[in-house]
Design an enzyme around this catalytic site. Structure first.
Site, PDB file in Angstrom:
ATOM      1  N   GLU A  59      -5.115   0.310   3.650  1.00 16.05           N
ATOM      2  CA  GLU A  59      -4.095   1.350   3.609  1.00 16.05           C
ATOM      3  C   GLU A  59      -4.303   2.188   4.872  1.00 16.05           C
ATOM      4  O   GLU A  59      -5.425   2.638   5.126  1.00 16.05           O
ATOM      5  CB  GLU A  59      -4.313   2.202   2.351  1.00 16.05           C
ATOM      6  CG  GLU A  59      -3.129   3.060   2.066  1.00 16.05           C
ATOM      7  CD  GLU A  59      -3.293   3.915   0.806  1.00 16.05           C
ATOM      8  OE1 GLU A  59      -4.201   3.658   0.001  1.00 16.05           O
ATOM      9  OE2 GLU A  59      -2.477   4.836   0.677  1.00 16.05           O
ATOM     10  N   ARG A 294     -18.483  -4.413  -4.002  1.00 14.26           N
ATOM     11  CA  ARG A 294     -18.408  -3.690  -2.729  1.00 14.26           C
ATOM     12  C   ARG A 294     -19.740  -3.744  -2.014  1.00 14.26           C
ATOM     13  O   ARG A 294     -20.780  -3.878  -2.636  1.00 14.26           O
ATOM     14  CB  ARG A 294     -18.212  -2.183  -2.942  1.00 14.26           C
ATOM     15  CG  ARG A 294     -17.142  -1.786  -3.751  1.00 14.26           C
ATOM     16  CD  ARG A 294     -16.973  -0.272  -3.785  1.00 14.26           C
ATOM     17  NE  ARG A 294     -15.568  -0.104  -3.915  1.00 14.26           N
ATOM     18  CZ  ARG A 294     -14.759   0.349  -2.965  1.00 14.26           C
ATOM     19  NH1 ARG A 294     -15.236   0.828  -1.845  1.00 14.26           N
ATOM     20  NH2 ARG A 294     -13.473   0.382  -3.140  1.00 14.26           N
ATOM     21  N   LYS A 304     -13.461   8.073   1.660  1.00 15.19           N
ATOM     22  CA  LYS A 304     -12.625   8.662   2.712  1.00 15.19           C
ATOM     23  C   LYS A 304     -12.644  10.185   2.631  1.00 15.19           C
ATOM     24  O   LYS A 304     -12.670  10.866   3.645  1.00 15.19           O
ATOM     25  CB  LYS A 304     -11.185   8.156   2.575  1.00 15.19           C
ATOM     26  CG  LYS A 304     -10.986   6.792   3.200  1.00 15.19           C
ATOM     27  CD  LYS A 304      -9.574   6.271   2.994  1.00 15.19           C
ATOM     28  CE  LYS A 304      -9.523   4.784   3.352  1.00 15.19           C
ATOM     29  NZ  LYS A 304      -8.463   4.070   2.677  1.00 15.19           N
TER      30      LYS A 304
HETATM   31  P1  ATP Z   1      -9.184   4.175  -0.994  1.00 12.32           P
HETATM   32  O1  ATP Z   1     -10.184   4.953  -1.759  1.00 12.32           O
HETATM   33  O2  ATP Z   1      -8.318   4.975  -0.124  1.00 12.32           O
HETATM   34  O3  ATP Z   1      -8.475   3.098  -1.768  1.00 12.32           O
HETATM   35  P2  ATP Z   1     -10.466   1.967   0.260  1.00 12.32           P
HETATM   36  O4  ATP Z   1     -11.809   2.055   0.885  1.00 12.32           O
HETATM   37  O5  ATP Z   1     -10.255   1.107  -0.908  1.00 12.32           O
HETATM   38  O6  ATP Z   1     -10.122   3.449   0.012  1.00 12.32           O
HETATM   39  P3  ATP Z   1      -8.429   0.463   1.602  1.00 12.32           P
HETATM   40  O7  ATP Z   1      -7.744   0.741   2.871  1.00 12.32           O
HETATM   41  O8  ATP Z   1      -7.594   0.317   0.373  1.00 12.32           O
HETATM   42  O9  ATP Z   1      -9.456   1.634   1.409  1.00 12.32           O
HETATM   43  O10 ATP Z   1      -9.385  -0.767   1.762  1.00 12.32           O
HETATM   44  C1  ATP Z   1      -8.969  -1.977   2.349  1.00 12.32           C
HETATM   45  C2  ATP Z   1      -9.758  -3.112   1.783  1.00 12.32           C
HETATM   46  O11 ATP Z   1     -11.149  -2.912   2.014  1.00 12.32           O
HETATM   47  C3  ATP Z   1      -9.574  -3.232   0.291  1.00 12.32           C
HETATM   48  O12 ATP Z   1      -9.331  -4.582  -0.010  1.00 12.32           O
HETATM   49  C4  ATP Z   1     -10.877  -2.776  -0.281  1.00 12.32           C
HETATM   50  O13 ATP Z   1     -11.162  -3.423  -1.483  1.00 12.32           O
HETATM   51  C5  ATP Z   1     -11.867  -3.137   0.823  1.00 12.32           C
HETATM   52  N1  ATP Z   1     -13.046  -2.275   0.783  1.00 12.32           N
HETATM   53  C6  ATP Z   1     -13.084  -0.933   0.848  1.00 12.32           C
HETATM   54  N2  ATP Z   1     -14.340  -0.478   0.724  1.00 12.32           N
HETATM   55  C7  ATP Z   1     -15.143  -1.561   0.579  1.00 12.32           C
HETATM   56  C8  ATP Z   1     -16.560  -1.769   0.411  1.00 12.32           C
HETATM   57  N3  ATP Z   1     -17.415  -0.746   0.345  1.00 12.32           N
HETATM   58  N4  ATP Z   1     -17.015  -3.035   0.295  1.00 12.32           N
HETATM   59  C9  ATP Z   1     -16.173  -4.064   0.368  1.00 12.32           C
HETATM   60  N5  ATP Z   1     -14.836  -3.950   0.521  1.00 12.32           N
HETATM   61  C10 ATP Z   1     -14.312  -2.721   0.623  1.00 12.32           C
HETATM   62 MG    MG Z   2      -7.970   0.970  -1.708  1.00 11.37          MG
END
Ligand code: ATP
Ligand code: MG
Length: 589
Positions: A59, A294, A304
């Site tokens: 996002e 994760r 974030k």
């Molecule tokens: P938000 O809390 O805003 O949803 P987010 O970290 O999930 O934050 P996104 O931009 O939705 O942000 O993340 C993009 C992709 O990265 C998603 O598929 C998410 O699952 C993956 N992602 C985010 N954080 C991690 C992490 N710590 N480990 C592995 N994948 C991650």
């Molecule tokens: Mg997300």
């Protein structure tokens, strides 16, 4: 190079799944028109040249961090290894929080990590907002088929009837309204005739489902907001759980990989795709969602909101502060893309959450840089050493290997002179036991030069040592036949005072003192490491300056790189990436 901390081989259950899918020829009839689109378009396409399709769907509402790197390495890595392609898709369905600035930063970060989405015939850079027309069309089809309805209850009323984890929900009074009525309301919503929050489109599934996500989830809400790409064209926006499966299917994704918290959403993901396939809107084979744990690392935060707070409140100097776990922060600190990929690969993919020790990240960058980084000498806490029996204006060349693991990298040359800079810690007036470096009467080797004997030292009025005196022993120069004639136990680094390059050096350390700063009820700001950045004025080996992006190993000290924002050859500003050994736990500074 492998380290003792390497888990070998990393378990990755996703590889087994993809391998089995390919063996079963699950995608061999899959068609692809060359770009995203509904069933009609895809079915008229060719056989998909990609064996699998994955996607990284950020996002655009913040900067990428080390956790995202994990998702990037998994998705792009699986596509690469199985003859597939990976799309970069901006999941920009939330108009209020998204900006072009983040889109640009994310593109730069994924490229920096070493991945690309283009193929000779496909761009594969997509925006969910490009699918708004399709999504809307699908929503009307769902209503017409009796699978969705417009609910005019308030958000509170909807919540009140949703039930709990232990109790089923109750049907909305609008649930059984005629399709025509829902259709008319949805069109009014789309045309801007209803205020925010006045009504929503909901899927009609099962209010008694034990899975709360199946109790008639919201598909569309009214939001009178300007979108960074579609402007004011839309005032209804799709919810993530509705948009995501549709985005995946329009793009012909085969394996939709996401983090574990979406596991409970999978039944809805499958429900939506099955209904839209039945209605002829989406082409088979449909995507499947798989969840992995994760990447969590100790001593950092990745939320974030928390990263933003650190930046806004000035605890760090911006999104690319070298202490932040953002990809731009890590890059500026001197972490290489290869080292981050190495960490992600070593951590595999699993179904259970865990927290990796921060030292694994540090070990990954050491392992990456050790065979390739140029060696050099720097003095970070300088003390003057005068070789009293060496002529004032004499100077002679010394040589050392650029990289002892790689003879082809060649040699470096630097001068030996009468006045040198050494590390303050390499001299003691009163040496403790087992101290083998300089103290009055002791002999040590100046690395790559002579054996010297300490004769004297000078102190200022406050009792600080300001200068050390020594005599060199001729015929002991490194690389000459007499080098071993005098045995010494200590070996110290030095630079010629007259030739050394002055430099500002930032000594970074972990930003938090607690391994889990935001765990439980903890307030993460209470655990900020007060010594996370120390700045010193030091000296670099003459001729050693390299532009940002190149790493040095400063002998005995660690890996360093010039700061990409501020450093110039005239005024070097250097960041410490990591020390040579893991010293955390014994000294925090
Ligand atoms: P938000 O809390 O805003 O949803 P987010 O970290 O999930 O934050 P996104 O931009 O939705 O942000 O993340 C993009 C992709 O990265 C998603 O598929 C998410 O699952 C993956 N992602 C985010 N954080 C991690 C992490 N710590 N480990 C592995 N994948 C991650
Ligand atoms: Mg997300």
């Amino acid at each position: 190079m492998t380290s003792p901390t390497t888990p070998t081989p990393p378990a990755n259950f996703l590889r087994h799944i993809i391998d089995a899918d390919l063996r079963a020829d699950r995608y061999q009839d899959k068609r692809w028109s060359g770009k995203p689109g509904p069933a009609r378009q895809q079915q008229a396409g060719e056989l998909d040249p990609a064996r699998i399709r994955t996607r990284f769907p950020p996002e655009p509402n913040g900067y990428l961090h080390i956790g995202h790197a994990k998702a990037i390495c998994l998705n792009f890595g699986l596509a690469r290894d199985f003859g597939g392609v990976c799309h970069l898709r901006f999941d920009d369905t939330n108009p209020e929080k998204e900006e072009q600035e983040y889109v640009d930063a994310i593109i730069e970060a994924v490229h920096w990590l070493g991945f690309d989405w283009k193929t000779p015939t496909e761009e594969n850079l997509y925006f969910a907002s490009d699918y708004f027309d399709d999504m809307y069309d699908f929503a009307e089809a769902l209503i017409a088929a009796g699978h969705a309805y417009v609910d005019e209850q308030s958000a509170e009323q909807i919540r009140a009837l949703r039930g709990t984890l232990t109790e089923g929900g109750q049907n909305s009074p609008f649930r059984d309204r005629p399709a025509d009525e829902s259709l008319a309301r949805l069109r009014e919503m789309r045309d801007g005739q209803h205020p925010d929050g006045s009504m929503v489109l909901r899927a009609k599934i099962d209010m008694k489902s034990p899975n709360i996500n199946l109790r008639d989830p919201v598909l569309y809400r009214v939001r009178h907001a300007t979108h960074h790409r579609t402007g004011n064209k839309w005032c209804i926006y799709p919810m993530y759980s509705w948009a995501h499966p549709v985005e995946d299917a329009l793009e012909g994704i085969t394996h939709s990989i996401c983090t574990l918290e979406f596991e409970d959403q999978r039944p809805f993901y499958d429900w939506i795709l099955a209904r839209l396939a039945e209605l002829g809107k989406l082409a088979e084979p449909l995507p499947h969602q798989y969840e992995f744990a994760r990447l969590n690392l100790s001593y950092i935060v990745t939320s974030k909101r928390k990263l933003l707070q650190l930046v806004r409140e000035g605890h760090v100097d911006g999104w690319d502060d070298p202490r932040l776990p953002t990809l731009f922060g890590l890059r500026r600190r001197g972490y290489t893309a290869a080292s981050i990929r190495l960490l992600c690969d070593r951590s595999g993919a699993s179904k259970s959450d865990s927290r990796l020790d921060y030292s694994l990240l540090e070990q990954a960058v050491r392992d990456d840089l050790d065979p390739i980084a140029a060696r050099s000498v720097a003095v970070l806490d300088p003390l003057k050493l005068v070789i009293t029996n060496y002529p004032e204006d004499a100077e002679e060349p010394c040589t050392a290997q650029i990289n002892p693991h790689n003879a082809e990298a060649g040699l470096r040359h630097f001068p030996f002179t009468r006045e040198l800079w050494i590390e303050r810690d390499d001299f003691r007036e009163d040496p403790p036991k087992k101290y083998f470096r300089l103290f009055p009467g002791n002999t040590v080797r100046l690395k790559y030069a002579y054996v010297i004997k300490c004769t004297d030292f000078v102190k200022d009025a406050d009792g600080n040592v300001t200068e050390v005196h020594a005599e060199y022993i001729p015929d002991t120069k490194s690389g000459t036949p007499g080098a071993d004639s005098v045995k010494v136990k200590g070996n110290i680094t030095w630079v010629s005072a007259r030739h050394a390059i002055p430099a500002t050096i930032h000594l970074y350390d972990r930003l938090f003192t607690d391994p889990h700063p935001d765990g439980g009820d903890k307030e993460f700001l209470d655990f900020i490491n007060p010594n996370s950045k120390r700045t010193v004025q030091g000296w670099l080996e003459p001729g050693s300056y390299a532009a940002p992006g190149t790493a040095w190993q400063f002998e005995r000290l660690g890996y360093f790189t010039a700061d990409r924002e501020t450093s110039t050859p005239e005024n070097p500003i250097i960041n410490r990436t990591v020390t040579l050994r893991d010293s955390w736990g014994t000294t925090a500074g």
